[in-house]
Design a protein around this motif. Sequence first.
Motif, PDB file in Angstrom:
ATOM      1  N   MET A   1      -9.280   3.966  -8.108  1.00  0.00           N
ATOM      2  CA  MET A   1      -8.265   4.871  -7.580  1.00  0.00           C
ATOM      3  C   MET A   1      -7.278   5.273  -8.673  1.00  0.00           C
ATOM      4  SD  MET A   1      -6.975   3.956  -3.851  1.00  0.00           S
ATOM      5  CE  MET A   1      -5.389   3.305  -4.187  1.00  0.00           C
TER       6      MET A   1
ATOM      7  N   ASN B   1     -11.289   8.180   1.734  1.00  0.00           N
ATOM      8  CA  ASN B   1     -10.070   8.961   1.966  1.00  0.00           C
ATOM      9  C   ASN B   1      -9.009   8.615   0.918  1.00  0.00           C
ATOM     10  OD1 ASN B   1      -7.476   9.672   2.934  1.00  0.00           O
ATOM     11  ND2 ASN B   1      -8.239   9.789   5.027  1.00  0.00           N
ATOM     12  N   GLN B   2      -8.841   7.299   0.661  1.00  0.00           N
ATOM     13  CA  GLN B   2      -7.796   6.881  -0.270  1.00  0.00           C
ATOM     14  C   GLN B   2      -8.153   7.232  -1.714  1.00  0.00           C
ATOM     15  OE1 GLN B   2      -5.794   3.099   0.594  1.00  0.00           O
ATOM     16  NE2 GLN B   2      -7.167   2.852   2.328  1.00  0.00           N
ATOM     17  N   LEU B   3      -9.458   7.221  -2.011  1.00  0.00           N
ATOM     18  CA  LEU B   3      -9.884   7.551  -3.373  1.00  0.00           C
ATOM     19  C   LEU B   3      -9.685   9.028  -3.692  1.00  0.00           C
ATOM     20  CD1 LEU B   3     -13.175   5.563  -3.950  1.00  0.00           C
ATOM     21  CD2 LEU B   3     -11.202   5.594  -5.453  1.00  0.00           C
TER      22      LEU B   3
ATOM     23  N   TYR C   1       0.819  -1.223   0.000  1.00  0.00           N
ATOM     24  CA  TYR C   1       0.000   0.000   0.000  1.00  0.00           C
ATOM     25  C   TYR C   1       0.846   1.264   0.000  1.00  0.00           C
ATOM     26  CZ  TYR C   1       0.600  -0.712   5.047  1.00  0.00           C
ATOM     27  OH  TYR C   1       1.123  -0.943   6.282  1.00  0.00           O
TER      28      TYR C   1
ATOM     29  N   TYR D   1     -13.640   0.456   5.533  1.00  0.00           N
ATOM     30  CA  TYR D   1     -12.198   0.205   5.512  1.00  0.00           C
ATOM     31  C   TYR D   1     -11.918  -0.980   4.581  1.00  0.00           C
ATOM     32  CZ  TYR D   1     -11.538   3.370   9.426  1.00  0.00           C
ATOM     33  OH  TYR D   1     -11.483   4.484  10.206  1.00  0.00           O
TER      34      TYR D   1
ATOM     35  N   LEU E   1      -4.193  -1.779  -0.593  1.00  0.00           N
ATOM     36  CA  LEU E   1      -4.912  -0.632  -0.026  1.00  0.00           C
ATOM     37  C   LEU E   1      -4.445  -0.441   1.410  1.00  0.00           C
ATOM     38  CD1 LEU E   1      -8.440  -1.477  -1.410  1.00  0.00           C
ATOM     39  CD2 LEU E   1      -7.151   0.571  -1.946  1.00  0.00           C
ATOM     40  N   ASN E   2      -4.345   0.821   1.805  1.00  0.00           N
ATOM     41  CA  ASN E   2      -3.877   1.099   3.161  1.00  0.00           C
ATOM     42  C   ASN E   2      -4.939   0.686   4.175  1.00  0.00           C
ATOM     43  OD1 ASN E   2      -2.891   2.223   5.539  1.00  0.00           O
ATOM     44  ND2 ASN E   2      -1.872   3.861   4.433  1.00  0.00           N
ATOM     45  N   PRO E   3      -4.607  -0.255   5.074  1.00  0.00           N
ATOM     46  CA  PRO E   3      -5.626  -0.810   5.973  1.00  0.00           C
ATOM     47  C   PRO E   3      -6.195   0.166   6.991  1.00  0.00           C
ATOM     48  CG  PRO E   3      -3.449  -1.632   6.556  1.00  0.00           C
ATOM     49  CD  PRO E   3      -3.307  -0.893   5.256  1.00  0.00           C
ATOM     50  N   VAL E   4      -5.507   1.269   7.263  1.00  0.00           N
ATOM     51  CA  VAL E   4      -5.965   2.128   8.356  1.00  0.00           C
ATOM     52  C   VAL E   4      -6.689   3.396   7.878  1.00  0.00           C
ATOM     53  CG1 VAL E   4      -4.180   1.284   9.914  1.00  0.00           C
ATOM     54  CG2 VAL E   4      -3.774   3.347   8.590  1.00  0.00           C
ATOM     55  N   TYR E   5      -6.911   3.515   6.556  1.00  0.00           N
ATOM     56  CA  TYR E   5      -7.672   4.662   6.079  1.00  0.00           C
ATOM     57  C   TYR E   5      -8.913   4.200   5.327  1.00  0.00           C
ATOM     58  CZ  TYR E   5      -3.834   7.678   7.417  1.00  0.00           C
ATOM     59  OH  TYR E   5      -2.893   8.343   8.143  1.00  0.00           O
TER      60      TYR E   5
ATOM     61  N   ILE F   1      -4.466  15.690  -4.845  1.00  0.00           N
ATOM     62  CA  ILE F   1      -3.091  15.935  -5.271  1.00  0.00           C
ATOM     63  C   ILE F   1      -3.065  16.580  -6.658  1.00  0.00           C
ATOM     64  CG2 ILE F   1      -0.870  14.873  -5.885  1.00  0.00           C
ATOM     65  CD1 ILE F   1      -1.687  12.539  -3.980  1.00  0.00           C
TER      66      ILE F   1
ATOM     67  N   PRO G   1      -8.417   0.098  12.377  1.00  0.00           N
ATOM     68  CA  PRO G   1      -9.837  -0.275  12.359  1.00  0.00           C
ATOM     69  C   PRO G   1     -10.054  -1.785  12.372  1.00  0.00           C
ATOM     70  CG  PRO G   1      -9.128   0.487  10.203  1.00  0.00           C
ATOM     71  CD  PRO G   1      -8.008   0.778  11.153  1.00  0.00           C
ATOM     72  N   ARG G   2      -9.018  -2.556  12.072  1.00  0.00           N
ATOM     73  CA  ARG G   2      -9.194  -4.010  12.081  1.00  0.00           C
ATOM     74  C   ARG G   2      -9.227  -4.570  13.495  1.00  0.00           C
ATOM     75  NH1 ARG G   2      -4.255  -5.062   8.208  1.00  0.00           N
ATOM     76  NH2 ARG G   2      -3.577  -3.371   9.569  1.00  0.00           N
TER      77      ARG G   2
ATOM     78  N   LYS H   1       0.162   6.949  -6.718  1.00  0.00           N
ATOM     79  CA  LYS H   1      -0.858   7.984  -6.820  1.00  0.00           C
ATOM     80  C   LYS H   1      -0.241   9.351  -7.057  1.00  0.00           C
ATOM     81  CE  LYS H   1      -3.966   6.475  -3.419  1.00  0.00           C
ATOM     82  NZ  LYS H   1      -4.552   6.714  -2.103  1.00  0.00           N
TER      83      LYS H   1
ATOM     84  N   GLU I   1      -7.728  11.073  -2.419  1.00  0.00           N
ATOM     85  CA  GLU I   1      -6.353  11.547  -2.251  1.00  0.00           C
ATOM     86  C   GLU I   1      -5.744  11.998  -3.582  1.00  0.00           C
ATOM     87  OE1 GLU I   1      -3.951   8.659  -0.322  1.00  0.00           O
ATOM     88  OE2 GLU I   1      -2.404  10.109   0.218  1.00  0.00           O
TER      89      GLU I   1
ATOM     90  N   LYS J   1       0.978   5.750  10.594  1.00  0.00           N
ATOM     91  CA  LYS J   1      -0.180   5.220  11.316  1.00  0.00           C
ATOM     92  C   LYS J   1      -0.116   3.694  11.366  1.00  0.00           C
ATOM     93  CE  LYS J   1      -5.102   6.069  11.823  1.00  0.00           C
ATOM     94  NZ  LYS J   1      -6.352   6.397  11.146  1.00  0.00           N
ATOM     95  N   ASN J   2       0.348   3.087  10.273  1.00  0.00           N
ATOM     96  CA  ASN J   2       0.471   1.636  10.259  1.00  0.00           C
ATOM     97  C   ASN J   2       1.603   1.145  11.147  1.00  0.00           C
ATOM     98  OD1 ASN J   2      -1.366   0.162   8.276  1.00  0.00           O
ATOM     99  ND2 ASN J   2      -0.796   1.989   7.151  1.00  0.00           N
TER     100      ASN J   2
ATOM    101  N   ILE K   1      -6.347   3.385  16.335  1.00  0.00           N
ATOM    102  CA  ILE K   1      -5.404   3.512  15.232  1.00  0.00           C
ATOM    103  C   ILE K   1      -5.748   2.549  14.104  1.00  0.00           C
ATOM    104  CG2 ILE K   1      -3.011   3.112  14.551  1.00  0.00           C
ATOM    105  CD1 ILE K   1      -2.173   4.105  17.260  1.00  0.00           C
TER     106      ILE K   1
END
Lengths: 334, 334
Positions: B168, B112-114, A232, B152, B104-108, B120, A329-330, A239, B116, A253-254, A327
Amino acid sequence: MLAYTVRRLLMLIPVLVGMSLIVFFMIRAIPGDPATAILGEKASPEAREALTEQLGLNEPWYTQYVEYVGGLLQGDLGESLRTNAPITEELLPFLAATFELALVAMIIAVVIGVNAGIISAWFQNSWFDYTAMVLALVGVSMPIFWLGLMEQWIFAQELGWLPSIGRENVRDPIDPITNIYLLDTLIQGDFEQLGTAFKHLILPSIALATIPMAVIARMTRSSMLEVMRSDYIRTARAKGQKMFLVVYKHSLKNAFIPVLTTIGLQMGLLLGGAVLTETIFSWPGIGRYIIEAINFRDYTVVQSGILVIATIFVLINLIVDLLYAAIDPRIKYQ
Amino acid sequence: MDKPILEVKELKTHFLTDNGSVPAVDGIDFHLNDGEVLGIVGESGSGKSVTSLSIMQLVGQPGKIVDGEILFDGEDLVKASEKRMRQVRGGKIGMIFQEPMTSLNPVYKIGNQLVEALRIHKKMSKDAARKRAIEIMKLVGLPRAEDLMNDYPHQLSGGMRQRVMIAMAMICEPKILIADEPTTALDVTIQAQILDLMKKLNHELNTSIIMITHDLGVVSEVCDRIAVMYAGRIVEEGETKSLLRNPQHPYTKGLVESIPDVRYKKERLYSIPGNVPTPGSVKKGCPFAARCAFAFDKCSEDSPILIDLGDNHRVRCLLHEEENGAELLQTSMK
């Protein structure tokens, strides 16, 4: 989440029962007794016996223990054998002093440690990385008492910039409200005293922060290195995200959960184990309070003091566990 | 249609290790026409992923582009600054990866990720970006897009995550989409859906696509042209139909013959013996010679050059320099 918190708090009971038993017997296993410690070596055996009886220490151990726990259940930490003062009242200012010192030290350790770890991971194998990691190694291996003495020598003795001991100006003491002096002086709006309190904090908090800072920096670095290799992170870069945000938003954060664990454990250690720093800087904290109590075989103070520290330790770890869920969500607690 | 939007010329990406330079991509040329779907096919270790990461300038340490040009709309990306590359990544060239589960970033949150990438590249307001994100999610066939914004990644299935990845990559309407094994980690029915989606994006938005895969079934489904990679080089290149019906390189022939065909129950599926040589281990001759059923003396001595067979079909094999080589290839490999 609430059910989990309640369950964790209930688990505190067996921990505290175990702790209280261990401390109860350990302190009694130390040679010497309170009566001798209070009256001195030269006191007559009769006087000692009389004091022992007066303190209730001639009772069988189970009676003593039940009586002690009975008091605890009513929120009574007991009375000091030496001063007869209620421990709850006596202990609070010491606890507040330690809390203030530990908190400031922890803020220093986290801000510098986490950022050093991040930058080291970001620029792995750079001169910054090498320097930071060598310093971290020095930090964990340096004896605190030596660092404290050096600080005092350089900044108090030679340069005269900062006070070397205590937490206030003895001739012009700070009026305590919460006994957290930074807070008290702010409440009173006394900025001169705030400055004094702050100046007194600098040297001891730096000495105290050194080890946690080093441990946190190393943990952050290794955790960040692992995260920055993940898919990720590549996605975030694909991106077109700036490297700064890839690092501080997507990676940190991860990577933060193991760092948070370390911070929690270190905070617990600081609260209970700041004895050396407190001694060198004559900081009137809980560590020194308990050490003094041990010297006087003040059984009740040692018992209650350690129990309070153990409770704080467990609570900090509970807070850390609850923060995991905030921190990541899992992580869900049921 | 026949105007190239991307031209890769003599690209060499080497991994500079302590044991010397390892050529993962060893001088490849190909082009991608506007609105075309190009398949890059090869086994694991043939250099196809490194090629795609090279285009994005995202090859991780110790990988480095040592030579060649990557012309995007006439601009050489190899020489582009990091700042310019950040505009290209996600803005002009989108990329999706093999593992939707970890990309995909697990904590966002998905939303949010889309947004981004929009924030930018398009400097959109939050509301406008949100609207656009929901729109693109609907385009890639994600149900209940509004709700998904607040989910998530771990709450989504693999197929849905890959759709999110595609959304994305496509959200800023890039001219090129690089898909690195987009269907490998998905089960067969989802694979077909994702391929249909890619075809739809190609037709409706006129996005040029580079499809990287080891699966000839996938390329025959969606690609206009195919480049076959082996050991860091392109060994055969041509239009999908002619290349699959009439492979001119023994390696391509082997790949085609190892496609299972449900209509015939064969004793055993054909497989090419041996493995891809580790990059840099073949010092002279054709790197496929050791595994080739048609290899002759010259193969272990001379390096084959790319031979143009006409009709956009090119092959890198010494057989085509021999008199009866092409006929020889018609014989079965079994």
